[in-house]
Design a protein around this motif. Structure first.
Motif, PDB file in Angstrom:
ATOM      1  N   TYR A  56       3.210  -2.269  -0.511  1.00  0.00           N
ATOM      2  CA  TYR A  56       2.613  -1.403   0.516  1.00  0.00           C
ATOM      3  C   TYR A  56       1.185  -1.806   0.871  1.00  0.00           C
ATOM      4  CZ  TYR A  56       6.635   1.354  -0.875  1.00  0.00           C
ATOM      5  OH  TYR A  56       7.919   1.749  -1.171  1.00  0.00           O
ATOM      6  N   ILE A  57       0.933  -3.109   0.885  1.00  0.00           N
ATOM      7  CA  ILE A  57      -0.394  -3.611   1.250  1.00  0.00           C
ATOM      8  C   ILE A  57      -0.427  -4.022   2.712  1.00  0.00           C
ATOM      9  CG2 ILE A  57      -2.066  -5.466   0.800  1.00  0.00           C
ATOM     10  CD1 ILE A  57      -1.162  -5.329  -2.145  1.00  0.00           C
ATOM     11  N   PHE A  77      -2.758  -5.024   7.673  1.00  0.00           N
ATOM     12  CA  PHE A  77      -3.084  -4.499   6.352  1.00  0.00           C
ATOM     13  C   PHE A  77      -3.182  -2.980   6.448  1.00  0.00           C
ATOM     14  CE2 PHE A  77      -4.171  -8.841   5.527  1.00  0.00           C
ATOM     15  CZ  PHE A  77      -4.050  -9.001   4.155  1.00  0.00           C
ATOM     16  N   ARG A  78      -2.519  -2.294   5.549  1.00  0.00           N
ATOM     17  CA  ARG A  78      -2.544  -0.829   5.570  1.00  0.00           C
ATOM     18  C   ARG A  78      -3.955  -0.278   5.394  1.00  0.00           C
ATOM     19  NH1 ARG A  78       2.235   1.805   5.486  1.00  0.00           N
ATOM     20  NH2 ARG A  78       4.130   0.583   5.110  1.00  0.00           N
ATOM     21  N   LYS A  79      -4.812  -1.050   4.750  1.00  0.00           N
ATOM     22  CA  LYS A  79      -6.191  -0.583   4.572  1.00  0.00           C
ATOM     23  C   LYS A  79      -6.937  -0.570   5.906  1.00  0.00           C
ATOM     24  CE  LYS A  79      -9.574  -0.799   0.870  1.00  0.00           C
ATOM     25  NZ  LYS A  79     -10.154  -1.597  -0.199  1.00  0.00           N
ATOM     26  N   PHE A  84      -2.784   2.990   3.681  1.00  0.00           N
ATOM     27  CA  PHE A  84      -2.679   2.482   2.314  1.00  0.00           C
ATOM     28  C   PHE A  84      -2.567   3.658   1.353  1.00  0.00           C
ATOM     29  CE2 PHE A  84      -4.604   0.735  -1.653  1.00  0.00           C
ATOM     30  CZ  PHE A  84      -3.656  -0.234  -1.893  1.00  0.00           C
TER      31      PHE A  84
END
Length: 370
Positions: A56-57, A77-79, A84
């Motif tokens: 999940y990144i 990127f989930r961030k 995230f």
């Protein structure tokens, strides 16, 4: 992620009259991985990015693809988009990284090379020093909160007592950062790790006892053999062991053979006479002693079963295996694995640490004083 931002691979991109912020093109990223020697070929690059998706990144910008495709598709990127998942484990890890970066970047840092019992340790600090610093820097409100933070860092393997004998206390005991957050890691290291969340959830799974080529005469413990269908021998009841057949297991390429003899039931009861808590194990004057075992695995594993959780215990030991030769016994409690404090973990997580670690296993166990 930061390197991709610096290299302008991550940027706002327009597709079908819609703008997608902070995304990258999968094919361009695979080229970048090979060009920067993070992957030797495209296949490895794809596997690396799939690993990030599984954790999940990263994800497809519209979540239309669950796998990573080496094509002109947009991923992010989930961030960068706030999706995230910040679990407790991730939050503690990020807090530890933040504190480490802050400590190493200041003058007169409390992190120093120190010596104890003629052994030098890197990145060390005294427990009371860390608590003073946390309060002084406003990282916590009071000393009690600082101790709780220190204990969380230790339980997640970020810091540890230098000889792994103590939990975190407000005292002059010497600790060290177990993780060097500034060590440059190569992405390919990800491919050598197995995700603990993909382990079978069955309570019958004795991951640590792996007999790949069992001797016909040695049938007192679970045997695992690849490339055959499940079968039961010696007229043993199936119990819930069949639940393993439907689960994917990262340690076997195909469905394993699970062979149980009459003396080892499929769903054995705990060998403990009564439940034991961590508080009971660690309380001053408790009737338990700690032992360090060095177990050199052979071609078929280490030869023991770990069960339970918080704390885990040794459920069974193969009398002819490496664990028995090192002095392991049933009913011992698992204190640490390869230097990591594990009293707070369940058996699946501990099994994963063992299975993905080195062949030479160093375990600290606690056993009742007779």
């Amino acid at each position: 992620r930061l390197r991709l931002h610096d290299g302008k691979l991550i940027k706002d991109r327009r597709y079908h009259l819609r703008t997608y912020p902070n995304c990258f093109v999968a094919k361009e990223l695979t080229d970048w991985l090979i060009g920067h020697k993070e992957a030797p070929d495209r296949e490895t690059g794809i596997r690396l990015m799939q690993k990030l998706m599984d954790h999940y990144i990263i994800h497809h910008v519209c979540d239309e693809h669950s796998d990573y495709k080496d094509a002109k598709l947009l991923y992010r990127f989930r961030k960068d988009d706030g999706t995230f998942p910040l679990s407790k484990d991730v939050k503690v890890f990020m807090r530890g990284q933040s504190l480490y970066e802050k400590l190493v970047s200041v003058e007169e840092s409390i992190l120093k090379v120190r010596e104890e019992n003629s052994v030098k340790y890197q990145r060390t600090f005294l427990g009371c020093e860390m608590i003073d610093w946390l309060v002084q820097e406003g990282e916590v409100e009071n000393r009690k909160e600082a101790v709780e933070l220190g204990r969380a860092l230790l339980e997640h393997g970020i810091i540890q007592h230098v000889s792994n004998r103590h939990h975190f206390f407000d005292s002059d005991i010497l600790y060290q950062f177990w993780i060097n957050f500034r060590r440059r890691r190569r992405l390919t290291e990800l491919l050598n790790e197995n995700s603990s969340r993909t382990l079978s959830e069955s309570p019958d799974s004795p991951f640590c006892l792996r007999k790949l080529n069992p001797d016909p005469g040695n049938t007192s413990f679970l045997s695992v053999q690849t490339n055959k269908e499940i079968k039961i021998v010696s007229a043993v009841r199936r119990s819930s062991i069949t639940s393993l057949a439907g689960n994917s297991n990262p340690y076997f390429s195909t469905t394993p053979t699970l062979v149980f003899p009459p003396v080892a039931e499929c769903n054995p009861k705990s060998v403990l006479k009564r439940p034991v808590t961590n508080e009971e194990l660690l309380s001053p004057g408790a009737p338990y002693i700690k032992k360090t075992l060095t177990i050199v695995g052979d071609a078929v594993g280490w030869g023991f079963v770990v069960r339970g959780g918080r704390p885990c215990h040794i459920q069974a030991v193969d009398p002819g295996g490496p664990a028995a030769a090192a002095g392991m016994k049933v009913c011992q409690f698992v204190f640490s694995v390869n230097g990591m404090y594990v009293l707070h973990l369940d058996y699946q997580t501990i099994s994963s640490l063992i299975m993905t670690g080195p062949r030479t296993l160093v375990m600290e166990v606690m056993e009742a004083v007779e």
